[in-house]
Write an enzyme that holds these catalytic residues in place. Structure first.
Site, PDB file in Angstrom:
ATOM      1  N   SER A 177       1.107  -1.455   0.425  1.00 12.14           N
ATOM      2  CA  SER A 177      -0.021  -0.039  -0.210  1.00 12.14           C
ATOM      3  C   SER A 177       0.981   0.982  -0.162  1.00 12.14           C
ATOM      4  O   SER A 177      -0.055   2.439   0.136  1.00 12.14           O
ATOM      5  CB  SER A 177      -0.949  -0.048   0.767  1.00 12.14           C
ATOM      6  OG  SER A 177      -0.665  -0.558   2.616  1.00 12.14           O
TER       7      SER A 177
ATOM      8  N   LYS B  80     -11.890  -0.671   0.231  1.00  9.93           N
ATOM      9  CA  LYS B  80     -11.382   0.011  -0.881  1.00  9.93           C
ATOM     10  C   LYS B  80     -12.087   0.093  -2.231  1.00  9.93           C
ATOM     11  O   LYS B  80     -13.500   0.944  -2.666  1.00  9.93           O
ATOM     12  CB  LYS B  80     -10.032  -0.708  -1.232  1.00  9.93           C
ATOM     13  CG  LYS B  80      -9.151   0.144   0.470  1.00  9.93           C
ATOM     14  CD  LYS B  80      -8.303  -0.890   0.472  1.00  9.93           C
ATOM     15  CE  LYS B  80      -7.341  -0.937   1.859  1.00  9.93           C
ATOM     16  NZ  LYS B  80      -7.372   0.564   2.629  1.00  9.93           N
TER      17      LYS B  80
ATOM     18  N   HIS C  35      -5.506  -4.288  -1.687  1.00 14.81           N
ATOM     19  CA  HIS C  35      -5.222  -3.325  -2.893  1.00 14.81           C
ATOM     20  C   HIS C  35      -5.174  -3.671  -4.129  1.00 14.81           C
ATOM     21  O   HIS C  35      -5.276  -3.093  -5.740  1.00 14.81           O
ATOM     22  CB  HIS C  35      -4.438  -2.037  -2.425  1.00 14.81           C
ATOM     23  CG  HIS C  35      -4.057  -1.044  -1.475  1.00 14.81           C
ATOM     24  ND1 HIS C  35      -4.497  -0.144  -1.515  1.00 14.81           N
ATOM     25  CD2 HIS C  35      -4.177  -1.855   0.327  1.00 14.81           C
ATOM     26  CE1 HIS C  35      -4.644   0.503  -0.559  1.00 14.81           C
ATOM     27  NE2 HIS C  35      -3.787  -0.399   0.638  1.00 14.81           N
TER      28      HIS C  35
HETATM   29  C1  LIG Z   1      -3.321  -4.879   2.718  1.00 17.15           C
HETATM   30  C2  LIG Z   1      -4.144  -3.566   4.135  1.00 17.15           C
HETATM   31  N1  LIG Z   1      -5.194  -4.575   4.694  1.00 17.15           N
HETATM   32  C3  LIG Z   1      -6.005  -4.215   5.537  1.00 17.15           C
HETATM   33  C4  LIG Z   1      -6.288  -3.249   5.134  1.00 17.15           C
HETATM   34  C5  LIG Z   1      -7.588  -2.835   5.922  1.00 17.15           C
HETATM   35  O1  LIG Z   1      -8.696  -2.894   5.440  1.00 17.15           O
HETATM   36  P1  LIG Z   1      -9.623  -2.279   6.807  1.00 17.15           P
HETATM   37  O2  LIG Z   1      -9.993  -1.030   6.017  1.00 17.15           O
HETATM   38  O3  LIG Z   1     -11.102  -3.318   5.686  1.00 17.15           O
HETATM   39  O4  LIG Z   1      -9.912  -2.878   7.798  1.00 17.15           O
HETATM   40  C6  LIG Z   1      -5.910  -2.375   5.034  1.00 17.15           C
HETATM   41  C7  LIG Z   1      -5.692  -1.243   4.366  1.00 17.15           C
HETATM   42  O5  LIG Z   1      -5.869  -0.208   5.117  1.00 17.15           O
HETATM   43  C8  LIG Z   1      -4.868  -2.652   3.958  1.00 17.15           C
HETATM   44  O6  LIG Z   1      -4.304  -1.895   3.236  1.00 17.15           O
END
Ligand SMILES: Cc1ncc(COP(=O)(O)O)c(C=O)c1O
Length: 397
Positions: A182, A240, A210
């Site tokens: 990310s 997202k 992502h």
């Molecule tokens: C790689 C990754 N995993 C998990 C999450 C968490 O997702 P959520 O916002 O649905 O808790 C994110 C969010 O930033 C992320 O970038």
């Protein structure tokens, strides 16, 4: 005697000194391309609304109708009285979309990681985790009590060496990686990870938060690499590209049932709301019907990335709509961010501990909701600031 809360005050002051006091901007509008932040109109490059679904009429209608039919909450944890037939429908549709045998829909992506990793691994096991994995994977690994071995970012030689060193001391092993990283926008070498996992009989897990809605015509990283049936656990988020909220855990029926039975994070928390669940179903309808939005996202990505490269910015190894402008020092990143806000572009400076020390950056995310005019405006602003701060050189010179 000192006040027992003094340590908190000191810690918060230290964070403020190093600029980590989380001065959170407040939005006065939804996550569109054009937004209002604290009263000022800006062009948004900070949200994960990859496909522009946050404000899509079909999702909004589905959410409103679900409220009329079901009310606003699930009313209980899923195991007691909180499983609605909407949840079951979404889980079946998610499994079909990801081409897996089964899927679970949980509260968030963070909950999905906590549930899957802590549900699967124990103190007799070892987890091989990429150095740049998401914070919730790191926390989930700690929660599982397994031995955590961090391998260098996307470095398959290091992964293999660490497996050879550590695996013999443990009962079971898991390789876990983000699909798309990310902060850098690069893609994990999932095909190679699969081969290594097969060689050592290891479990595999990818967090495709992502990648869902972005890679593989929107169906995620497993589709992108053609690895169906080879990854044991696919985790993702519906907050997202899907534009709503929720987490998904997908895989073989046996694996999903095992995680459902042994994971805890999802089970002691109330089920997702009818409106959210119905909106996710509407997002799936759109994604299954056509790749139009995904295609627009990628056309915008190619246009924007090429424009930024031509201006001379250093963008690292990005392969996705996440475009980091690598600046290095924190002060430069802050100056850049300040000027960007003044010029009407909304995006955040990412500094330590979100990224390694000395690798401060501005992270930009373009979406399908941006128009060409939006992207051209952003490129002209970045050129102006880049020249002003000496980050790029005038092309005529
Ligand atoms: C790689 C990754 N995993 C998990 C999450 C968490 O997702 P959520 O916002 O649905 O808790 C994110 C969010 O930033 C992320 O970038």
């Amino acid at each position: 005697m000192s006040n027992k809360l003094d340590f908190m005050k000191e810690s918060l002051e230290t964070l403020k000194d190093i600029g980590l006091d989380f001065d959170i901007p407040v939005m006065n509008s939804g996550a569109e391309a054009q937004i209002t932040v604290e009263g000022k109109s800006m062009l948004n490059f900070a949200s994960n609304n990859y496909l522009g679904l946050v404000n899509h009429p079909e999702l909004k209608t589905a959410a409103k109708e679900a409220v009329d039919q079901w009310g606003v909450g699930a009313g209980a944890v899923r195991y007691i009285a909180g499983t609605l037939d909407l949840h079951i429908e979404l889980e079946q549709r998610l499994a079909r979309f990801k081409e897996t045998e089964a899927a679970m829909y949980v509260q968030t992506g963070v909950v999905a990681n906590l549930t899957a990793i802590a549900g699967l691994m124990s103190d007799e096991d070892v987890i091989f985790s990429d150095r740049l994995n998401h914070a919730s994977i790191i926390d989930a690994a700690i929660l599982s009590k397994a031995k955590v071995v961090v391998y260098e970012h996307c470095d398959m030689d290091d992964l293999q060496a660490k497996i050879t060193d550590h695996l013999p001391h443990y009962q079971r092993g898991l390789i876990v990686t983000d699909g798309v990283f990310s902060m850098d926008g690069d893609i994990a070498p999932l095909d190679q990870i699969c081969e290594i996992a097969e060689q050592y009989n290891l479990l595999t897990m990818v967090d495709d938060s992502h990648g869902d809605g972005v890679l593989g015509q929107g169906r995620g990283i497993v589709h992108h690499f053609g690895l169906h049936g080879k990854i044991d656990i696919e985790v993702g988020t519906l907050s997202k590209a899907f534009g709503v909220i929720g987490g998904v855990i997908a895989g073989k029926r046996l694996v999903v049932d095992y995680i459902n039975a042994h994971g805890r994070a999802h089970s002691f928390s109330t089920g997702t709301t009818p409106a959210d669940t119905a909106a996710c179903l509407a997002a799936l309808d759109i994604l299954e019907r056509s790749t139009e939005l995904v295609d627009k996202l990628w056309a915008n990505t190619d246009y924007f990335r090429t424009g930024m490269q031509d201006l001379g910015f250093s963008l690292g190894n990005t392969q996705t709509p996440i475009t980091p402008i690598l600046l290095g020092e924190v002060d430069l990143a802050r100056q850049f961010a300040k000027r960007m806000l003044e010029e009407g572009i909304f995006a955040a400076a990412q500094t330590f501990p979100l990224v390694p020390k000395g690798k401060a950056r501005i992270r930009l995310i373009n979406t399908a909701a941006h128009s060409r005019e939006d992207l051209d405006f952003a490129l002209s602003v970045f050129e102006k600031i880049g020249l002003e701060l000496g980050v790029i050189r005038n092309r005529e010179q």
